[in-house]
Design a protein around this motif. Sequence first.
Motif, PDB file in Angstrom:
ATOM      1  N   VAL A 104       0.852  -1.192   0.000  1.00 17.18           N
ATOM      2  CA  VAL A 104       0.000   0.000   0.000  1.00 17.18           C
ATOM      3  C   VAL A 104       0.886   1.239   0.000  1.00 17.18           C
ATOM      4  CG1 VAL A 104      -1.838   1.242   1.178  1.00 17.18           C
ATOM      5  CG2 VAL A 104      -1.771  -1.255   1.280  1.00 17.18           C
ATOM      6  N   LYS A 106       1.674   5.173   0.441  1.00 15.98           N
ATOM      7  CA  LYS A 106       1.239   6.374   1.149  1.00 15.98           C
ATOM      8  C   LYS A 106       1.174   7.548   0.169  1.00 15.98           C
ATOM      9  CE  LYS A 106       3.747   4.970   5.338  1.00 15.98           C
ATOM     10  NZ  LYS A 106       4.848   5.351   6.262  1.00 15.98           N
ATOM     11  N   PHE A 108      -2.602   6.910   1.909  1.00 19.72           N
ATOM     12  CA  PHE A 108      -3.743   6.042   1.622  1.00 19.72           C
ATOM     13  C   PHE A 108      -4.862   6.379   2.591  1.00 19.72           C
ATOM     14  CE2 PHE A 108      -0.615   3.878   4.282  1.00 19.72           C
ATOM     15  CZ  PHE A 108      -1.332   3.722   5.449  1.00 19.72           C
ATOM     16  N   GLU A 112      -9.441   2.355   2.571  1.00 19.39           N
ATOM     17  CA  GLU A 112      -8.757   1.467   1.628  1.00 19.39           C
ATOM     18  C   GLU A 112      -7.901   0.449   2.371  1.00 19.39           C
ATOM     19  OE1 GLU A 112      -5.217   1.502  -1.765  1.00 19.39           O
ATOM     20  OE2 GLU A 112      -5.743   3.343  -0.703  1.00 19.39           O
TER      21      GLU A 112
END
Length: 230
Positions: A104, A106, A108, A112
């Motif tokens: 993931v 950043k 984020f 999510e």
Amino acid sequence: MSAKVLILEDERDIREMLAFCMQQAGYQVEQAATAERVFSLFKEGFKPDIMLVDWMLPGASGVELTKKLKKDQNYQDIPVIMLTARGEEDDRVQGLEAGADDYVVKPFSPRELLARVQAVLRRSGKGNNPSEQLAHGDIQLDTAGHRVLINGEEIHLGPTEYKILHFFMSHPERVYSRGQLLDSVWGQQVVVEERTVDVHIRRLRKALQDYNVENYVQTVRGSGYRFSAK
């Protein structure tokens, strides 16, 4: 039991924001700022169902830690979501090749990240929904129905008192200062005086008093508050 999430992030503000997000979703949460702290938690007997690991850490990087975990038979089954500002394809590939289950970038949104946590838990076979029932002593809290029952009888709490009770029941037997409660229940973006905590604690105790369970919310002199049904 709800799934256990271990957050490894050296920036305190981000770490506590992530912890708040996961706690509000009903997960049990532990936090660490370094890889060394992660292994200390393991030695203490804590084994998470999923880890959120920041790439850039003091000492061992998140990638190095993930590689180490995936080579250890005791911990290789723990899913890892890598959190990083590095969004280039080569970086994503490096993280996934190290053993991360998801990656993931950043910045984020908490929504999510929560969706990704739930997806990884499902894929790993640990995908029970966050606990919908918390129970300690005579108090039961239904997170899905947003209801509180004492000995089977529903009681009505204000929204802040409900959040405080939910937090306490998710983290029993621990002492939290007023500042920690403010960050965990109100959030760090909200400016509230610490005495506000005392006001809502009194309201919560008053609601519990009719059922003789107000002593579950205990004052620890000089430190803060603790929830205990013992």
